[in-house]
Design a protein around this motif. Sequence first.
Motif: not given
Length: 387
Positions: A63-66, A99-114, A123-125
């Motif tokens: 997540e962080r590198p992405v 493109s940057g918006v899409a990738v950052f949004t996905m990375a944040r969503h993935t991090w919250i999920t795990v 409530r977190s999402l």
Amino acid sequence: MPNILIPNVLHGCGQGAAIPILPLAAVSVTGSAAMGAVVAAMLTIGQLLMVLPAGWLITRFGERPVMLASTTATSLGGLGAYLAPSLEVLTIGALLIGSGVAVFTMARHTWITVAVPVEVRGRSLSALAGSTRLGMFAGPFLAALALHLTGDVRGGFLAIVATSVLLAAVVALAPFPAGENNGAEPKPRVFHTMWERRGVLLSLGLTISIISTMRATRRILVPLLGAAIGLDNVTVTLVVGVASGIDFSLFYLGGVVTDRWGRLAVAVPALIAFGLSHLGLALATQLPAASWWYLSSTVMMAVANGWSGGVVATMGSDLADPRSPAPFLSSWRLTTDLGSCAAPLALAALTAIFSLPVACAALAVLAAAGAAILPAHVRRHLPGNRR
């Protein structure tokens, strides 16, 4: 919580700054309003193009590198658009920002999920969605300030560059507790996951995408119906502002209800409210006291939008493999975004063929259908304690 909210506020600021500046910059370069609309659309196209690759990148590199790479892409897009000598360079800049918006949004969503316990996932999402909306509210004002300081409409892109650089610094320094992927999964399988999970994507995913459709049509219909019933531009703008405040105030409440009473307790009432409010807008042009019909419908839409702010993302997290959620989440995001991408075109077609009230009524029927069939899909695919 600051690790969740601050990056998304900054991320939302960049998005909010890009939305008004891109079409204005294109018009300043070409003198064509049509080209302004085309360049503005590149923001959405850039996001769609990178949704699936984002899942691969997150699984492969973490997540962080992405996140750092996505903020770099957004800042380069903003800088390129600011310096753009031609429409082509401006268009590439818009694609990079999207493109940057899409990738950052996905990375944040993935991090919250795990990283976040499932008991507080809703409530977190929802907080994630609310903080992004706060940033998007502030973004146009930052762009206006940059425009004023530079004396050039393209100066607004400097606000995108500044927020992206600041966001990169926050991401680089912020602690990433036990949810960071760190590239632990060596074989990202995005297309395999999409095919394997096609049943849930085509049933629950497409059904819940109706909420995204309602959100997209709301942004278009509220100003159009206000003008149609004879309200002046200032009044319409004030109504939109009040609705945005109501929308923002309800995101956390919706998240709490999602966690305590389940996903259906938020999604079904939201679809019903969206349906009734679209029907109210259709009637506003036909009945006496049109302005009251318009105002009450707009407020109801804002309530539905704020209330349901995190429910689509929460369902995606519920369905994702906790060991490697990114491949499914990218497929889920692509599926649930189809409605918001198709909505403006469908709305334009219905309005051209029939009328604006008929388009509103058709959308009300769509929302009602979604509310009717959603429970069956949720019962089929989600665990009982999350329904």
